[in-house]
Design a protein around this motif. Structure first.
Motif, PDB file in Angstrom:
ATOM      1  N   ILE A 151       0.844  -1.187   0.000  1.00  7.57           N
ATOM      2  CA  ILE A 151       0.000   0.000   0.000  1.00  7.57           C
ATOM      3  C   ILE A 151       0.883   1.241   0.000  1.00  7.57           C
ATOM      4  O   ILE A 151       1.951   1.269   0.607  1.00  7.57           O
ATOM      5  N   ASP A 152       0.447   2.251  -0.725  1.00  7.99           N
ATOM      6  CA  ASP A 152       1.186   3.509  -0.770  1.00  7.99           C
ATOM      7  C   ASP A 152       0.847   4.369   0.451  1.00  7.99           C
ATOM      8  O   ASP A 152      -0.324   4.513   0.816  1.00  7.99           O
ATOM      9  N   ILE A 153       1.865   4.908   1.078  1.00  5.77           N
ATOM     10  CA  ILE A 153       1.675   5.885   2.156  1.00  5.77           C
ATOM     11  C   ILE A 153       2.571   7.071   1.821  1.00  5.77           C
ATOM     12  O   ILE A 153       3.792   6.990   1.937  1.00  5.77           O
ATOM     13  N   ASN A 154       1.953   8.132   1.357  1.00  6.87           N
ATOM     14  CA  ASN A 154       2.706   9.304   0.908  1.00  6.87           C
ATOM     15  C   ASN A 154       2.639  10.413   1.950  1.00  6.87           C
ATOM     16  O   ASN A 154       1.552  10.792   2.413  1.00  6.87           O
ATOM     17  N   VAL A 155       3.806  10.922   2.307  1.00  5.72           N
ATOM     18  CA  VAL A 155       3.920  11.991   3.294  1.00  5.72           C
ATOM     19  C   VAL A 155       4.567  13.194   2.612  1.00  5.72           C
ATOM     20  O   VAL A 155       5.713  13.117   2.163  1.00  5.72           O
ATOM     21  N   VAL A 156       3.829  14.299   2.515  1.00  8.19           N
ATOM     22  CA  VAL A 156       4.292  15.462   1.757  1.00  8.19           C
ATOM     23  C   VAL A 156       4.159  16.728   2.602  1.00  8.19           C
ATOM     24  O   VAL A 156       3.123  16.956   3.245  1.00  8.19           O
ATOM     25  N   GLU A 157       5.203  17.555   2.606  1.00  4.69           N
ATOM     26  CA  GLU A 157       5.128  18.854   3.263  1.00  4.69           C
ATOM     27  C   GLU A 157       4.500  19.843   2.282  1.00  4.69           C
ATOM     28  O   GLU A 157       5.111  20.240   1.299  1.00  4.69           O
ATOM     29  N   VAL A 158       3.271  20.224   2.555  1.00  4.40           N
ATOM     30  CA  VAL A 158       2.530  21.131   1.682  1.00  4.40           C
ATOM     31  C   VAL A 158       2.980  22.568   1.884  1.00  4.40           C
ATOM     32  O   VAL A 158       3.090  23.347   0.936  1.00  4.40           O
ATOM     33  N   ASP A 159       3.229  22.912   3.133  1.00  5.27           N
ATOM     34  CA  ASP A 159       3.693  24.248   3.495  1.00  5.27           C
ATOM     35  C   ASP A 159       4.580  24.101   4.723  1.00  5.27           C
ATOM     36  O   ASP A 159       4.646  23.021   5.314  1.00  5.27           O
ATOM     37  N   SER A 160       5.249  25.136   5.134  1.00  3.63           N
ATOM     38  CA  SER A 160       6.142  25.063   6.276  1.00  3.63           C
ATOM     39  C   SER A 160       5.383  24.616   7.529  1.00  3.63           C
ATOM     40  O   SER A 160       4.449  25.294   7.991  1.00  3.63           O
ATOM     41  N   GLY A 161       5.747  23.436   8.055  1.00  3.26           N
ATOM     42  CA  GLY A 161       5.091  22.905   9.245  1.00  3.26           C
ATOM     43  C   GLY A 161       3.754  22.256   8.990  1.00  3.26           C
ATOM     44  O   GLY A 161       3.098  21.786   9.932  1.00  3.26           O
ATOM     45  N   PHE A 162       3.310  22.223   7.736  1.00  8.63           N
ATOM     46  CA  PHE A 162       1.996  21.669   7.374  1.00  8.63           C
ATOM     47  C   PHE A 162       2.219  20.471   6.445  1.00  8.63           C
ATOM     48  O   PHE A 162       2.679  20.636   5.323  1.00  8.63           O
ATOM     49  N   TRP A 163       1.889  19.278   6.942  1.00 13.05           N
ATOM     50  CA  TRP A 163       2.144  18.038   6.197  1.00 13.05           C
ATOM     51  C   TRP A 163       0.826  17.326   5.889  1.00 13.05           C
ATOM     52  O   TRP A 163      -0.113  17.374   6.673  1.00 13.05           O
ATOM     53  N   GLN A 164       0.807  16.657   4.743  1.00 10.41           N
ATOM     54  CA  GLN A 164      -0.356  15.851   4.375  1.00 10.41           C
ATOM     55  C   GLN A 164       0.081  14.407   4.201  1.00 10.41           C
ATOM     56  O   GLN A 164       1.081  14.128   3.543  1.00 10.41           O
ATOM     57  N   VAL A 165      -0.668  13.518   4.830  1.00  5.16           N
ATOM     58  CA  VAL A 165      -0.397  12.080   4.767  1.00  5.16           C
ATOM     59  C   VAL A 165      -1.557  11.413   4.055  1.00  5.16           C
ATOM     60  O   VAL A 165      -2.719  11.555   4.460  1.00  5.16           O
ATOM     61  N   LYS A 166      -1.245  10.701   2.980  1.00 11.20           N
ATOM     62  CA  LYS A 166      -2.279  10.011   2.214  1.00 11.20           C
ATOM     63  C   LYS A 166      -1.961   8.521   2.147  1.00 11.20           C
ATOM     64  O   LYS A 166      -0.855   8.141   1.741  1.00 11.20           O
ATOM     65  N   VAL A 167      -2.923   7.708   2.543  1.00  8.99           N
ATOM     66  CA  VAL A 167      -2.770   6.253   2.539  1.00  8.99           C
ATOM     67  C   VAL A 167      -3.607   5.685   1.396  1.00  8.99           C
ATOM     68  O   VAL A 167      -4.771   6.030   1.230  1.00  8.99           O
ATOM     69  N   GLY A 168      -2.985   4.799   0.610  1.00  6.19           N
ATOM     70  CA  GLY A 168      -3.702   4.166  -0.474  1.00  6.19           C
ATOM     71  C   GLY A 168      -3.596   4.905  -1.786  1.00  6.19           C
ATOM     72  O   GLY A 168      -3.047   5.998  -1.881  1.00  6.19           O
TER      73      GLY A 168
END
Length: 344
Positions: free
Chosen positions: A327-344
């Protein structure tokens, strides 16, 4: 038999590697060998709470276990079929009953009938999620994913005396469903009107809790926030100061356990520091819950949330999950101190 080897020294090198491996071993029916257990800790190997987690998973699935003794740095585990029912697990120390529960809850969540589990040990020790956190922050998200649980508390257990006792009733689901936690609490309304300050006290003067509440009010500027000092009878003295922020789906709970020689004001300040960091980031999920949502979301096959900078616990958990699940688990810093984690 082919064994999947899990290196317990990877990443943060603590008990989480073992617990996640045990959970996913059972759910994927994968025999595992875990080596270098808790290699990065001052006291490596299995302590009582870790051994209790291992034995609880083994009992629930009638699996076979080699190396399941205190201090062991290696185990081999072959899972069997999960059995719902009534279970009772006793740690015998102030070790975290919540971490034992989180090891086995995904197993019983997907079982074929309801279960009831009684836990005895620590509930608030400062080094792991408290029972308050589990009940108010973690379980509401699982409910949104389709899992209904009920917690009944007989007694709390502070470090170092322990002695807590509580019961969890699990109504299983056929499958967990993905959930999205993307909106910060600021979008829901005024923060301090959603906030609550709470000092849990046992065998200590109430003035300690009152000082914690007063200091937190001042540091946060929360003159309108509700607050209370709650007294409990436990096996020993204890104090847990908590700041809670009610969101649309769950409560973000920040906690600091009082320590001998640390002033009430200092306890409140440490807790408030984490609250301010969370509010400044304008994310939906605080750091500790972010780590704990990964396994349920992976089992659901999807989900996403926003959070602060990922901890080493979180990145380690991702690595262990990927050793079991494609399964894909993507962790991306969208902005300074703001991260988005998407599973699947």
């Amino acid at each position: 038999m082919s064994w999947l080897v899990i290196d317990g020294a990877q990443g943060e090198g603590g008990g989480q590697v073992l617990r996640t491996a045990m959970t996913l071993s059972v759910l994927t029916q994968t025999p595992i060998e875990v080596i270098n257990i808790r290699a990065n800790r001052n006291k490596p190997g299995l302590l009582r709470q870790h051994l209790t987690s291992v034995n609880a998973a083994r009992e629930i699935c009638n699996g076979t276990l080699e190396g399941g003794v205190l201090g062991s740095s290696r185990i081999k585990f072959s899972p069997g079929k999960v059995k719902s029912g009534d279970y009772h697990f006793v740690i015998g120390t102030a070790g975290s009953t919540v971490l034992v529960c989180q090891t086995i809850l995904p197993l019983l969540a997907l079982a074929d009938s309801p279960s009831r589990v009684t836990f005895e040990g620590g509930t608030h020790n400062g080094m792991s999620p408290s029972l308050c956190f589990f009940n108010e922050s973690y379980l509401p998200v699982l409910k949104a994913m389709g899992l209904n649980c009920r917690v009944q508390i007989s007694s709390l257990g502070f470090y170092p005396a322990g002695g807590g006792k509580w019961q969890l009733t699990v109504e299983p689901t056929m499958s967990l469903k993905p959930v999205e936690l993307l909106t910060s609490v600021e979008a829901v309304g005024q923060i301090q009107k959603q906030g609550h300050l709470s000092a849990l006290m046992s065998a200590l003067p109430d003035v300690i809790g009152q000082k914690e509440v007063t200091e937190a009010r001042k540091l946060l500027g929360w003159d309108e926030a509700t607050a209370d000092v709650l007294r409990f009878k436990t096996n020993g003295p204890g104090n847990s100061f908590q700041v809670k922020i009610k969101g649309a789906l769950h409560t973000s709970l920040f906690e600091q356990v009082g320590q001998f020689g640390v002033s009430a004001e200092r306890v409140a300040k440490r807790c408030v520091g984490r609250v301010k960091k969370f509010l400044k980031a304008e994310v939906a999920v605080e750091q500790h819950l972010a780590d704990q949502l990964l396994v349920p979301m992976a089992l659901a096959g999807g989900g996403q949330f926003t959070t602060t900078q990922p901890s080493l616990h979180m990145t380690t958990n991702i690595d262990v999950i990927k050793q079991f699940l494609s399964i894909d688990i993507n962790v991306v810093e969208v902005d300074s101190g703001f991260w988005q984690v998407k599973v699947g």
